[in-house]
Scaffold this motif. Structure first.
Motif, short mmCIF file in Angstrom:
data_model
loop_
_atom_site.label_atom_id
_atom_site.label_comp_id
_atom_site.label_asym_id
_atom_site.label_seq_id
_atom_site.Cartn_x
_atom_site.Cartn_y
_atom_site.Cartn_z
N THR A 1 0.83 -1.21 0.00
CA THR A 1 0.00 0.00 0.00
C THR A 1 0.87 1.26 0.00
OG1 THR A 1 -1.72 -1.17 1.24
CG2 THR A 1 -1.82 1.23 1.25
N ALA B 1 1.06 4.11 -2.89
CA ALA B 1 0.74 5.51 -2.60
C ALA B 1 1.79 6.46 -3.18
CB ALA B 1 0.63 5.73 -1.10
N ALA C 1 3.06 11.66 -2.07
CA ALA C 1 2.37 10.66 -2.89
C ALA C 1 2.39 11.11 -4.34
CB ALA C 1 0.94 10.46 -2.39
#
Length: 924
Positions: free
Chosen positions: A139, A143, A332
């Motif tokens: 994850t 991101a 990000a």
């Protein structure tokens, strides 16, 4: 108090003491056991109290630190959880249970890059723990837009725990990202089949149904199921509420949010959703306040930074928006909305090169955000790359062939590229076929840019057919007719707009402007009064009356009365208050300015513009510490804005605290490294401290940051010129001219060539520049001023006449030409000065010129009246007072002259014309 009550209280006190003694004597291990019991009953608050009690007894209990971190994370306190889990690690608590939780805590705070940097190579021995950790790692990589490491982490997670639901859900999300939506939905259904209470799977199902299948009703049901299973599930609530927003179902969204607030009223995610709701409802001030609360709790949260940027963009605060969005993208890089918004900021502020640099990574991503295509077209258009612009506008129309906006942009690009006939034909086709007005407005604008006024009027007819009940078309027609010099027709069109909407202010303002051009200020005033008769609180009309009073020579008291009225009528509107404060400041009435700003702050205590105005008023009043306090509060309200620190630097400079000023400028530049105001301030401080190399280094940095801008080269040249390094200065200006055709650089290069005693080079530059830039009035105006300094009035006359040919409304050129004409005894001098005053009324410098010329011609009464107004407008200007005294003497008003001369004499060394003052005082 009765005896019975005393006995009861005594008994209670004894009981409390007894309980306290038991608590004090309880061992930390027992407290920890009690905490576990509370956790088993889902009573996290009581558990936290017991764990903290245990840690007070023994701060070095690793299990207690771990339990506290886990409990805080479950309660939504990600920052506190991270702190405690790290302490547990430091106390050698096993990695396997800690690291997956720590990873989740860091993700919750938006620390994706920090997580991968610190734990990217960590391996856990427990397979379920390793699977959970690798899933979080995947994850984090995703991101940051790092597709390959994200996939590798996910594959490893599934290898460790093949049926681990979170990993399978990420796999499903990846399939979705690859646009394999059927496979993504199938994986999600597998998770739901094996774990029907998996709320995250229901939420993902909702996402796929909403975005991939365009089934909002089914998506809404899936979201509702996710929060039915876990009402405090913030992501599910967010998705549900957001979808309700998109359906304009604000009532249900508000109800849903109220439900969430019961579980987590102060959780940053809850505040974020409240901010999101406020943003959707156009409550931008409320959205700003709420998102600031989120950022105080989780400063690095990319979604909050993104929303904060969107809010500031809507509030027309581009510098603040840029700061938030840049930070979001740094954390990000794969965040598509933040990238689009940041590109939009740069487009709006004319920073085409930065827009392109920000856009390019988004276009090279694995999955390009489709919404980026149309924006890419605009970016390339601003960068004059018409081929690329057309390419991306074409892609945008291919994505959505019915999108009139993209089709219109494509047609406009072709128009700019010279495909005139086909472009206009396309625009006309879009305007005729689309019920919207985007193409109509583009067609009107294109004709106006080409000065095709009759064709613009035809396009306006088409717009009016679509909007017969709106005043826009009639108002536009009036503007075009004015451009055709058809004043009567323009009046009729503006009046037609007001027949449609009597309060349509652009038409009211246009008609008032025509009244003023006809020298009928009373008629202009009547128009604004008519608006106020229908809408007594209309702030535009109230402010227009104040502006009218100012332009027509109204008294200071009249202007203040009107501005006060605007403030009283609309106490929560910012603009009238700012105008009132600034008006007091312009008139150097610092006490009243501060009072008005304090009143504004009392009504709007959290408004950044008001706080900034309060700081300005306090600074102008010499209340430096109070100004610093106001700017510090402003920085707390806008933690990502460099401007408060810039204001603080000004205050520190006024206090002669150069070290503090430098620190404030440094903080401003940390937030925005290319903030030119801060860079200029830094250069000034370096120059003051004789740090010439430091000043030059900053100028060079500015050139690298904006190679096509003139500022860095101007400053490098100015620094060298201040040291009389004429050749270095000239080289800097020349380098700049190679990058950008800037009149300022040309003027400065000419001046240093003269200073270096190179008149031949200066003349050649002047000849070349005027030949290559025939429409540049600034350089010619500069040459005219130089001719005046040499008392070459004949040359000055020719130069100013050239300026007027290029810019027929240049009031400065008319004023200077009037002065030169008087020196040459031309009869046209007064007429030229009157023209300057007509073009720019109530300008003291122009009034002074005309008054002196009138006096020279013997019209003392008119000259004295005009010069008295000039002095009233600029009472601190001693030259104006001296000229007024001379006019009075010529007119035989020696007593009035003496009043002005005595005031000038009292200035002493502050005015260099004391010799002339003394001679005039001796005038018999």
């Amino acid at each position: 108090m009765s005896l019975k009550k005393n006995q009861t209280c005594a008994a209670l006190s004894a009981l409390l003491v007894s309980l306290l003694l038991v608590a004090c004597s309880e061992k930390p291990e027992a407290m920890l056991s009690s905490a576990k019991d509370y956790l088993a009953k889902n009573d996290n608050k009581a558990a936290v109290i017991q764990i903290k009690n245990a840690l007070q007894k023994n701060p070095d209990m690793p299990e207690a630190r771990f339990m506290l971190g886990k409990t805080l994370l479950d309660s939504g306190d990600a920052a506190g959880a991270e702190t405690e889990l790290r302490k547990a690690l430091a106390l050698n608590y096993p990695q396997d249970p800690i690291v997956p939780l720590l990873a989740n805590a860091m993700l919750a705070q938006g620390q994706a890059k920090k997580l991968t940097d610190e734990f990217g190579k960590t391996t856990l021995t427990d397979k379920p723990a390793q699977g959970a950790f690798l899933t979080s790692l995947a994850t984090a990589y995703a991101a940051q837009g790092q597709a390959k490491p994200a996939q590798a982490s996910l594959d490893a997670a599934l290898a460790a725990t093949p049926d681990y639901a979170p990993a399978k859900l990420i796999q499903a999300r990846q399939k979705g990202g690859q646009r394999d939506f059927d496979a993504a939905l199938a994986l999600t259904e597998e998770v739901i089949a094996s774990a029907p209470q998996n709320f995250e799977a229901w939420k993902l199902k909702g996402d796929l149904l909403r975005y991939a299948k365009d089934q909002p009703t089914e998506a809404l049901a899936a979201y509702r199921k996710s929060v039915e299973i876990k009402p405090e599930f913030l992501a599910g609530q967010a998705a549900l509420i957001t979808l309700l927003f998109l359906q304009n179902n604000f009532a249900d969204a508000t109800t849903q949010l109220e439900q969430l607030k019961k579980f987590n009223p102060n959780h940053p995610q809850t505040k974020f959703l409240q901010a999101h709701l406020a943003y959707q409802q156009k409550d931008l001030k409320g959205a700003r306040d709420l998102v600031q609360q989120v950022l105080k709790a989780v400063p690095g949260n990319v979604q909050a930074l993104q929303l904060a940027g969107a809010v500031e963009l809507q509030l027309n605060s581009p510098i603040q928006a840029e700061a938030y969005l840049s930070k979001a993208l740094q954390a990000a890089p794969g965040l598509p909305l933040a990238r689009r918004l940041l590109v939009t900021v740069y487009l709006r502020t004319g920073q085409a090169a930065k827009a392109l640099a920000t856009l390019t990574p988004g276009l090279s991503a694995d999955n390009v955000d489709p919404a980026l295509y149309a924006l890419a077209g605009e970016v390339y258009l601003q960068n004059n790359d018409l081929k690329k612009a057309e390419e991306y506008f074409t892609k945008a129309t291919q994505q959505d062939p019915q999108n009139a906006r993209s089709r219109t942009s494509l047609a406009l690009t072709r128009l700019v590229g010279g495909q005139v006939d086909s472009a206009f034909g396309e625009l006309e086709n879009i305007a005729a076929s689309d019920a919207g007005t985007t193409a109509d407005m583009a067609l009107i604008s294109a004709h106006l840019r080409r000065q095709e006024l009759d064709k613009a009027l035809q396009a306006i007819d088409g717009l009016e057919k679509k909007q017969p009940d709106k005043p826009l078309a009639a108002n536009l027609r009036g503007r075009v007719l004015l451009a055709k010099k058809d004043v009567a027709g323009a009046r009729k069109s503006f009046e037609r707009a007001l027949q449609v909407d009597a309060l349509y202010f652009p038409a009211v303002a246009s008609l008032a402007g025509l009244d003023l051009a006809d020298n009928k200020p009373a008629d202009a005033k009547a128009r604004f009064d008519a608006v106020l008769a229908k809408d007594p609180k209309n702030s535009q009309a109230l402010l227009a009356l104040a502006e009218l009073s100012l332009r027509t020579g109204g008294s200071k008291e009249d202007v203040i009365k009107l501005l006060d009225h605007a403030v009283t009528a609309n106490p929560t509107e910012v603009a009238p208050r700012i105008l009132l404060i600034d008006y007091y400041l312009r008139n150097k009435d610092f006490k009243q300015a501060t009072s008005a700003a304090q009143n504004a702050t009392a009504t709007l205590p959290e408004n950044p513009d008001i706080l900034g105005a309060l700081g300005r008023a306090q600074q102008a009043s010499g209340e430096f510490n109070q100004a610093l306090a106001s700017y510090n509060k402003l920085s707390a309200l806008q933690p990502m804005s460099p401007m408060p620190y810039l204001f603080m630097a000004d205050v520190h400079m006024a206090m002669k605290d150069k070290t503090a000023a430098a620190n404030s400028l440094r903080k401003a530049l940390e937030l925005k490294p290319d903030l030119q105001q801060a860079q200029r301030g830094s250069i000034l401080l370096d120059m003051d401290g004789k740090n010439i190399q430091g000043a030059l280094a900053t100028a060079k940095t500015m050139q690298k940051q904006d190679p096509k801008g003139a500022v860095g080269y101007v400053l490098e040249g100015d620094i060298n010129a201040s040291q009389k390094n004429w050749d270095s200065a000239a080289n800097a200006y020349r380098d700049g001219l190679k990058q950008v055709s800037s009149p300022e650089l040309a003027i400065k290069l000419h001046s240093v060539l003269l200073a270096a005693n190179k008149p031949g080079d200066a003349d050649r530059l002047a000849t070349t520049w005027q030949r290559d830039n025939p429409k540049d009035a600034a350089f010619v105006l500069y040459l005219g001023d130089g001719a005046i300094n040499r008392k070459d009035y004949a040359s000055a006359e020719k130069l100013y006449s050239t300026v007027i040919k290029v810019q027929p409304n240049n009031a400065v050129a008319y004023n200077n030409l009037a002065w030169v004409s008087a020196r040459l005894n031309r009869d046209s001098a007064i007429a030229l000065a009157e023209k300057a005053n007509t073009l720019a009324p109530n300008q003291p410098a122009f009034m002074d010129t005309l008054a002196v010329l009138l006096s020279d011609k013997g019209d003392y009464a008119k000259a004295a009246e005009l010069q008295t107004k000039a002095v009233a407008l600029q009472p601190q200007n001693p030259v104006f007072k001296l000229n007024l005294a001379k006019i009075h003497i010529k007119g035989g008003k020696k007593e009035l002259a003496k009043v002005q001369l005595d005031e000038l004499a009292a200035l002493g060394d502050k005015f260099g014309g004391q010799k002339e003052v003394a001679e005039l005082l001796k005038t018999p």
